[in-house]
Design a protein around this motif. Structure first.
Motif, PDB file in Angstrom:
ATOM      1  N   SER A 193       0.840  -1.191   0.000  1.00 31.50           N
ATOM      2  CA  SER A 193       0.000   0.000   0.000  1.00 31.50           C
ATOM      3  C   SER A 193       0.880   1.246   0.000  1.00 31.50           C
ATOM      4  CB  SER A 193      -0.906  -0.012   1.227  1.00 31.50           C
ATOM      5  OG  SER A 193      -1.511   1.235   1.364  1.00 31.50           O
ATOM      6  N   MET A 194       0.636   2.130  -0.968  1.00 31.17           N
ATOM      7  CA  MET A 194       1.461   3.327  -1.110  1.00 31.17           C
ATOM      8  C   MET A 194       0.841   4.536  -0.420  1.00 31.17           C
ATOM      9  SD  MET A 194       4.246   3.110  -2.626  1.00 31.17           S
ATOM     10  CE  MET A 194       5.012   1.549  -2.841  1.00 31.17           C
ATOM     11  N   HIS A 195      -0.427   4.435  -0.021  1.00 26.81           N
ATOM     12  CA  HIS A 195      -1.099   5.616   0.527  1.00 26.81           C
ATOM     13  C   HIS A 195      -0.390   6.143   1.765  1.00 26.81           C
ATOM     14  CE1 HIS A 195      -5.082   4.354  -1.550  1.00 26.81           C
ATOM     15  NE2 HIS A 195      -4.194   4.841  -2.378  1.00 26.81           N
ATOM     16  N   GLU A 196       0.143   5.243   2.579  1.00 22.10           N
ATOM     17  CA  GLU A 196       0.795   5.678   3.817  1.00 22.10           C
ATOM     18  C   GLU A 196       2.008   6.554   3.509  1.00 22.10           C
ATOM     19  OE1 GLU A 196      -0.246   2.670   3.248  1.00 22.10           O
ATOM     20  OE2 GLU A 196      -1.393   1.940   4.966  1.00 22.10           O
ATOM     21  N   LEU A 197       2.768   6.173   2.471  1.00 22.71           N
ATOM     22  CA  LEU A 197       3.935   6.994   2.107  1.00 22.71           C
ATOM     23  C   LEU A 197       3.484   8.393   1.705  1.00 22.71           C
ATOM     24  CD1 LEU A 197       6.430   4.819   0.068  1.00 22.71           C
ATOM     25  CD2 LEU A 197       6.698   5.839   2.310  1.00 22.71           C
ATOM     26  N   LEU A 198       2.380   8.456   0.949  1.00 26.65           N
ATOM     27  CA  LEU A 198       1.873   9.769   0.528  1.00 26.65           C
ATOM     28  C   LEU A 198       1.439  10.593   1.742  1.00 26.65           C
ATOM     29  CD1 LEU A 198      -0.291   9.350  -2.667  1.00 26.65           C
ATOM     30  CD2 LEU A 198       1.845  10.562  -2.391  1.00 26.65           C
ATOM     31  N   ILE A 199       0.743   9.952   2.675  1.00 31.59           N
ATOM     32  CA  ILE A 199       0.312  10.678   3.877  1.00 31.59           C
ATOM     33  C   ILE A 199       1.538  11.251   4.579  1.00 31.59           C
ATOM     34  CG2 ILE A 199      -0.773  10.468   6.144  1.00 31.59           C
ATOM     35  CD1 ILE A 199      -2.490   8.226   4.995  1.00 31.59           C
ATOM     36  N   ALA A 200       2.601  10.424   4.716  1.00 30.93           N
ATOM     37  CA  ALA A 200       3.818  10.893   5.397  1.00 30.93           C
ATOM     38  C   ALA A 200       4.429  12.076   4.652  1.00 30.93           C
ATOM     39  CB  ALA A 200       4.818   9.745   5.509  1.00 30.93           C
ATOM     40  N   VAL A 201       4.508  11.967   3.319  1.00 28.34           N
ATOM     41  CA  VAL A 201       5.106  13.060   2.543  1.00 28.34           C
ATOM     42  C   VAL A 201       4.308  14.348   2.725  1.00 28.34           C
ATOM     43  CG1 VAL A 201       5.502  13.898   0.198  1.00 28.34           C
ATOM     44  CG2 VAL A 201       6.201  11.592   0.827  1.00 28.34           C
ATOM     45  N   PHE A 202       2.972  14.250   2.616  1.00 29.87           N
ATOM     46  CA  PHE A 202       2.158  15.462   2.750  1.00 29.87           C
ATOM     47  C   PHE A 202       2.263  16.033   4.159  1.00 29.87           C
ATOM     48  CE2 PHE A 202      -0.593  13.663  -0.844  1.00 29.87           C
ATOM     49  CZ  PHE A 202       0.154  14.355  -1.784  1.00 29.87           C
ATOM     50  N   LEU A 203       2.354  15.155   5.137  1.00 31.58           N
ATOM     51  CA  LEU A 203       2.479  15.617   6.522  1.00 31.58           C
ATOM     52  C   LEU A 203       3.796  16.366   6.718  1.00 31.58           C
ATOM     53  CD1 LEU A 203       0.581  15.025   8.936  1.00 31.58           C
ATOM     54  CD2 LEU A 203       2.324  13.448   9.712  1.00 31.58           C
ATOM     55  N   PHE A 204       4.883  15.817   6.170  1.00 34.79           N
ATOM     56  CA  PHE A 204       6.189  16.458   6.326  1.00 34.79           C
ATOM     57  C   PHE A 204       6.234  17.782   5.572  1.00 34.79           C
ATOM     58  CE2 PHE A 204       9.134  12.697   7.524  1.00 34.79           C
ATOM     59  CZ  PHE A 204       8.268  12.405   8.565  1.00 34.79           C
ATOM     60  N   LEU A 205       5.431  17.900   4.513  1.00 28.87           N
ATOM     61  CA  LEU A 205       5.408  19.163   3.777  1.00 28.87           C
ATOM     62  C   LEU A 205       4.572  20.216   4.493  1.00 28.87           C
ATOM     63  CD1 LEU A 205       4.984  18.063   0.056  1.00 28.87           C
ATOM     64  CD2 LEU A 205       7.020  18.927   1.183  1.00 28.87           C
ATOM     65  N   THR A 206       3.486  19.785   5.162  1.00 32.68           N
ATOM     66  CA  THR A 206       2.560  20.780   5.716  1.00 32.68           C
ATOM     67  C   THR A 206       2.866  21.161   7.157  1.00 32.68           C
ATOM     68  OG1 THR A 206       1.064  18.961   6.200  1.00 32.68           O
ATOM     69  CG2 THR A 206       0.634  20.214   4.211  1.00 32.68           C
ATOM     70  N   ALA A 207       3.411  20.224   7.956  1.00 30.07           N
ATOM     71  CA  ALA A 207       3.624  20.531   9.380  1.00 30.07           C
ATOM     72  C   ALA A 207       4.523  21.761   9.580  1.00 30.07           C
ATOM     73  CB  ALA A 207       4.187  19.312  10.105  1.00 30.07           C
ATOM     74  N   PRO A 208       5.673  21.889   8.876  1.00 27.88           N
ATOM     75  CA  PRO A 208       6.509  23.066   9.095  1.00 27.88           C
ATOM     76  C   PRO A 208       5.829  24.359   8.678  1.00 27.88           C
ATOM     77  CG  PRO A 208       7.733  21.385   7.910  1.00 27.88           C
ATOM     78  CD  PRO A 208       6.312  20.946   7.946  1.00 27.88           C
ATOM     79  N   VAL A 209       4.975  24.302   7.627  1.00 25.23           N
ATOM     80  CA  VAL A 209       4.293  25.516   7.182  1.00 25.23           C
ATOM     81  C   VAL A 209       3.322  25.993   8.253  1.00 25.23           C
ATOM     82  CG1 VAL A 209       2.822  26.507   5.402  1.00 25.23           C
ATOM     83  CG2 VAL A 209       4.534  24.806   4.788  1.00 25.23           C
TER      84      VAL A 209
END
Lengths: 130, 163
Positions: free
Chosen positions: A67-83
């Motif tokens: 399942s690739m969805h988890e990787l996408l969730i992690a990527v989006f989280l790492f992109l949005t949390a600092p913002v």
């Protein structure tokens, strides 16, 4: 599912829950706004990350599908949390007079971007792309 | 021809890969759709990408991601320790100013994001001329050391990637 892998998934879920708890506890416990920002930006990302890895492992072992969805969730989280953290910090600096006075100098002719009123000072040649 | 079809090859690749990951399916239909999106999206949004960040040294990108992932794990353990075992007002929190050598906006944005995700630091603001970063440290007794570490660990690598 082999017992060793079940244990691995369990450990990941427990570690994730622990770090998410610590992040939320830090948010409640630390005394001021800027310190409170540290809890949710860090502890929570590793917490969610560990649970996502557990979910991937579990899906792979139970259904046999990667399942690739988890990787996408992690990527989006790492992109949005600092913002989010940056926006909260900027709003806080802008609204809080004592905090503004406590900021260190930029070491540059220009001030901090959040506090520059009206026109932005001219940008030196070659320092930043227009 | 290739330049016209892919005005922004990295964006094309990212869009296609994200589509395939969202679909979670490598069947020919989805691969075709991913290629179609990879071609169409950069073309339709080309007006918003007047110039592209120069991306060099893919091996360095990988190294950077691994360093940051490792630091995220370490920083979580550190922050968890500070939250659980130290009284909130005994933490030596302070702001530090990190002078920047990098000038590419994408590199500065990446650095600011990285600082927020890694040991005990949150990036709070940028100087108006884009040459210094305001960083809040949760617990430090060596501000210069923290600045040096940020510059050595992250900025040096970003400088090589975006050069």
């Amino acid at each position: 599912m082999p017992a060793a892998l079940e244990i691995a998934v369990t450990v990941l879920i427990l570690a994730g829950a622990f770090f998410m708890f610590v992040g939320s506890y830090g948010l409640a416990k630390l005394p001021d706004m800027m310190r409170r920002l540290h809890g949710p930006t860090k502890a929570t990302t590793l917490g969610v990350g560990a649970i996502l890895v557990a979910s991937m492992l579990d899906a792979l072992l139970v259904t046999g599908d990667l399942s690739m969805h988890e990787l996408l969730i992690a990527v989006f989280l790492f992109l949005t949390a600092p913002v989010t953290a940056n926006m909260i910090a900027k709003a806080y600096i802008l609204r809080n007079r004592a905090e503004r006075a406590a900021l260190p100098p930029t070491g540059r002719p220009a001030g901090w971007a959040t506090l520059v009123r009206g026109e932005v000072p001219p940008v030196p040649e070659g320092s930043i792309r227009p | 021809m290739l330049q016209r079809l892919f005005p922004h090859p990295v964006l094309s690749l990212v869009v296609a890969v994200v589509w395939l990951m969202l679909a979670n399916d490598l069947s020919p239909g989805h691969v075709l759709l991913a290629i179609a999106f990879g071609v169409a999206v950069p073309k339709l949004t080309a007006a918003y990408w007047p110039d592209r960040p120069p991306l060099r040294r893919p091996a360095m990108v990988l190294e950077y991601c691994l360093v940051v992932l490792w630091d995220i794990i370490v920083s979580n353990i550190q922050v968890a320790y500070l939250v659980l075992f130290r009284r909130g007002d005994s933490l030596r929190s302070r702001y530090i100013t990190v002078p920047l050598d990098i000038t590419v906006p994408e590199a500065i944005a990446t650095l600011a994001g990285t600082i927020t995700m890694t040991p005990g630091t949150v990036s709070a603001d940028l100087s108006a001329d884009g040459r210094a970063l305001l960083v809040h440290c949760l617990d430090t007794d060596d501000p210069e050391g923290t600045v040096a570490q940020i510059k050595q660990r992250y900025e040096r690598r970003l400088k090589e990637i975006f050069s």
